[in-house]
Scaffold this motif. Structure first.
Motif, PDB file in Angstrom:
ATOM      1  N   HIS A  37       0.848  -1.201   0.000  1.00  0.00           N
ATOM      2  CA  HIS A  37       0.000   0.000   0.000  1.00  0.00           C
ATOM      3  C   HIS A  37       0.878   1.243   0.000  1.00  0.00           C
ATOM      4  O   HIS A  37       1.459   1.622   1.022  1.00  0.00           O
ATOM      5  N   TYR A  55      -7.859  17.402  -1.268  1.00  0.00           N
ATOM      6  CA  TYR A  55      -6.599  17.952  -0.759  1.00  0.00           C
ATOM      7  C   TYR A  55      -5.612  18.085  -1.916  1.00  0.00           C
ATOM      8  O   TYR A  55      -5.767  17.414  -2.943  1.00  0.00           O
ATOM      9  N   GLN A  81      -4.277   3.928  -6.139  1.00  0.00           N
ATOM     10  CA  GLN A  81      -4.719   5.237  -6.627  1.00  0.00           C
ATOM     11  C   GLN A  81      -5.073   6.139  -5.445  1.00  0.00           C
ATOM     12  O   GLN A  81      -5.897   5.771  -4.596  1.00  0.00           O
ATOM     13  N   ALA A  82      -4.456   7.306  -5.383  1.00  0.00           N
ATOM     14  CA  ALA A  82      -4.740   8.262  -4.306  1.00  0.00           C
ATOM     15  C   ALA A  82      -5.931   9.124  -4.719  1.00  0.00           C
ATOM     16  O   ALA A  82      -6.094   9.459  -5.898  1.00  0.00           O
ATOM     17  N   THR A  83      -6.743   9.508  -3.750  1.00  0.00           N
ATOM     18  CA  THR A  83      -7.979  10.235  -4.074  1.00  0.00           C
ATOM     19  C   THR A  83      -7.717  11.599  -4.712  1.00  0.00           C
ATOM     20  O   THR A  83      -8.584  12.112  -5.417  1.00  0.00           O
ATOM     21  N   CYS A  84      -6.531  12.169  -4.498  1.00  0.00           N
ATOM     22  CA  CYS A  84      -6.237  13.473  -5.111  1.00  0.00           C
ATOM     23  C   CYS A  84      -6.142  13.376  -6.638  1.00  0.00           C
ATOM     24  O   CYS A  84      -6.144  14.402  -7.318  1.00  0.00           O
ATOM     25  N   ARG A 130     -10.487   0.564  -6.137  1.00  0.00           N
ATOM     26  CA  ARG A 130     -10.663   1.046  -4.771  1.00  0.00           C
ATOM     27  C   ARG A 130     -11.998   1.769  -4.657  1.00  0.00           C
ATOM     28  O   ARG A 130     -12.302   2.647  -5.459  1.00  0.00           O
ATOM     29  N   ARG A 136     -14.293  12.583   4.212  1.00  0.00           N
ATOM     30  CA  ARG A 136     -13.418  13.748   4.029  1.00  0.00           C
ATOM     31  C   ARG A 136     -12.566  13.614   2.765  1.00  0.00           C
ATOM     32  O   ARG A 136     -11.890  14.563   2.358  1.00  0.00           O
ATOM     33  N   LEU A 137     -12.594  12.413   2.124  1.00  0.00           N
ATOM     34  CA  LEU A 137     -11.713  12.182   0.970  1.00  0.00           C
ATOM     35  C   LEU A 137     -12.429  12.187  -0.377  1.00  0.00           C
ATOM     36  O   LEU A 137     -11.811  12.474  -1.402  1.00  0.00           O
ATOM     37  N   TYR A 163     -12.070   1.402   1.696  1.00  0.00           N
ATOM     38  CA  TYR A 163     -11.538   2.270   2.762  1.00  0.00           C
ATOM     39  C   TYR A 163     -12.721   2.909   3.461  1.00  0.00           C
ATOM     40  O   TYR A 163     -13.545   3.574   2.818  1.00  0.00           O
ATOM     41  N   HIS A 187      -6.187  -0.392   6.023  1.00  0.00           N
ATOM     42  CA  HIS A 187      -5.853   0.090   7.371  1.00  0.00           C
ATOM     43  C   HIS A 187      -6.809  -0.435   8.450  1.00  0.00           C
ATOM     44  O   HIS A 187      -7.272   0.320   9.320  1.00  0.00           O
ATOM     45  N   ARG A 190      -9.853   1.309   9.945  1.00  0.00           N
ATOM     46  CA  ARG A 190      -9.608   2.454  10.832  1.00  0.00           C
ATOM     47  C   ARG A 190     -10.242   2.314  12.218  1.00  0.00           C
ATOM     48  O   ARG A 190     -11.125   3.094  12.592  1.00  0.00           O
ATOM     49  N   ARG A 224      -1.276   6.619  11.544  1.00  0.00           N
ATOM     50  CA  ARG A 224      -2.554   7.299  11.358  1.00  0.00           C
ATOM     51  C   ARG A 224      -3.512   6.973  12.497  1.00  0.00           C
ATOM     52  O   ARG A 224      -4.350   7.776  12.860  1.00  0.00           O
ATOM     53  N   PRO A 267      -0.645  10.558   2.909  1.00  0.00           N
ATOM     54  CA  PRO A 267      -1.504  11.732   2.739  1.00  0.00           C
ATOM     55  C   PRO A 267      -2.214  12.155   4.017  1.00  0.00           C
ATOM     56  O   PRO A 267      -2.624  11.310   4.815  1.00  0.00           O
ATOM     57  N   ASN A 268      -2.337  13.448   4.181  1.00  0.00           N
ATOM     58  CA  ASN A 268      -3.215  14.045   5.208  1.00  0.00           C
ATOM     59  C   ASN A 268      -2.814  13.800   6.653  1.00  0.00           C
ATOM     60  O   ASN A 268      -3.662  13.884   7.537  1.00  0.00           O
TER      61      ASN A 268
HETATM   62  O1  0GZ Z   1      -6.496   8.641   5.479  1.00  0.00           O
HETATM   63  C1  0GZ Z   1      -6.165   9.277   4.450  1.00  0.00           C
HETATM   64  O2  0GZ Z   1      -6.187  10.506   4.372  1.00  0.00           O
HETATM   65  C2  0GZ Z   1      -5.783   8.504   3.250  1.00  0.00           C
HETATM   66  C3  0GZ Z   1      -5.955   9.088   2.009  1.00  0.00           C
HETATM   67  C4  0GZ Z   1      -5.708   8.363   0.882  1.00  0.00           C
HETATM   68  C5  0GZ Z   1      -5.981   8.884  -0.450  1.00  0.00           C
HETATM   69  O3  0GZ Z   1      -6.192  10.093  -0.567  1.00  0.00           O
HETATM   70  O4  0GZ Z   1      -5.999   8.085  -1.393  1.00  0.00           O
HETATM   71  O5  0GZ Z   1      -5.234   7.097   0.967  1.00  0.00           O
HETATM   72  C6  0GZ Z   1      -5.004   6.495   2.170  1.00  0.00           C
HETATM   73  O6  0GZ Z   1      -4.589   5.321   2.166  1.00  0.00           O
HETATM   74  C7  0GZ Z   1      -5.283   7.215   3.346  1.00  0.00           C
END
Ligand code: 0GZ
Length: 310
Positions: A37, A55, A81-84, A130, A136-137, A163, A187, A190, A224, A267-268
């Motif tokens: 990851h 973000y 893939q990151a959410t940004c 994903r 928040r994301l 997630y 994770h 969470r 985190r 991130p974040n």
């Molecule tokens: O907790 C987070 O902010 C976070 C964000 C992202 C994402 O923006 O992809 O990925 C992660 O694994 C964790």
């Protein structure tokens, strides 16, 4: 490693950049270990961040990711893939394609994706999608759209990465348990590690995994989840003590369905940026035998991401 840079985008105020100069881990990773990851961010000048992002990070390039991989002693990466980047998978795909087969990917896709585009992602090394429920994301995506995507990617032999936050599991339960694929939880869902490991919230997560043998978990992100630390900084070898009982319990109960990743470039984070070398030193606290370590770091991720080599 080189230092983080910023391209044409302005970072979110208070953004914490990834840690430069991580320690060499004391824990020797088993041969063939996979960082299952991690992300790339841009670089924004080459792969712009998505307009709908929540973000704006610093850059974190594939070259920097691969340098970290080599420094820490990992053999391979799974780039999530990151959410940004929204559903624009170009930066992640570029990292996979440039890795000499040492990276596979997890994408974010929309219902409008064509079969040919899915096949292109597959050819680049993508093996999962994903679905993100952390409010928040991301913005909300209707469940029928996600189910349709899950059924299409199932045919390619891919899995779904989810997630979410622990408090939302009851509400999401029916949807998650209806997914036809292997399901990988980011994770540990969470958990609130301020609550007891024997309490009802974590018991529900354990039940989720126990009753649904297609569900796997990443036992990642102690930095985190931790409330009391200590932080993985300044040589600390006993970081994030409060997360250990949670992660260890999952590793010991479900040794064949756990994965581990650095989550670089993290991130974040709001409190501190961990030293990734010390994060690797956290692993033997949660996977306490060589056998568990090999399953967590080699056998399980290889079965999921490089099954043709197993
Ligand atoms: O907790 C987070 O902010 C976070 C964000 C992202 C994402 O923006 O992809 O990925 C992660 O694994 C964790």
């Amino acid at each position: 490693m080189s230092k983080p840079t910023t391209g044409p985008f302005e970072k979110t105020p208070g953004w914490m950049d990834w840690y430069t100069g991580p320690a060499k881990p004391r824990f020797q990773l088993p041969a063939g270990a996979v960082d299952a990851h991690c992300h790339v961010f841009g670089p924004g000048g080459e792969f712009p961040f998505a307009p709908e992002r929540k973000y704006t990070p610093c850059d974190a390039s594939k070259a920097q990711l691969f340098a970290l991989r080599d420094h820490l002693g990992f053999a391979r990466n799974v780039v999530v893939q990151a959410t940004c980047h929204g559903a624009d998978n170009r930066a992640m795909v570029d990292a996979c394609k440039s890795s000499n087969g040492k990276a596979r990917g997890v994408a974010t896709v929309k219902r409008s994706i064509s079969d040919a585009e899915l096949q292109e992602l597959h050819d680049a090394g993508v093996r999962g999608v994903r679905f993100n429920f952390v409010k928040r994301l991301v913005d909300f995506t209707p469940k029928d759209e996600l189910l349709e995507i899950a059924s299409r990617i199932n045919k390619l032999g891919w899995h779904v990465v989810i997630y979410f936050e622990a408090v939302d599991l009851p509400e999401l339960w029916d949807f998650f348990t209806a997914l036809p694929t292997t399901v990988v939880v980011d994770h540990m869902g969470r958990p609130d590690v301020g609550k007891p490991v024997d309490g009802p919230e974590f018991a529900l997560f354990e039940k989720f995994m126990r009753e649904h043998t297609n569900v796997w978990s990443k036992v990642s992100c102690p930095e985190r989840l931790s409330v009391t630390g200590p932080k993985a900084l300044d040589g600390e070898q006993n970081a994030y003590q409060d997360v250990i009982p949670f992660a260890r319990r999952i590793v010991e109960q479900f040794p064949d369905r756990v994965l581990w990743g650095t989550d670089w470039p993290h991130p974040n984070l709001k409190d501190h940026m961990p030293d990734d070398g010390l994060l690797v030193d956290f692993i033997p606290h949660i996977a306490t035998t060589a056998e568990l370590q090999k399953k967590l770091l080699v056998d399980n991720p290889m079965r999921l991401y490089w099954p043709e080599e197993v």
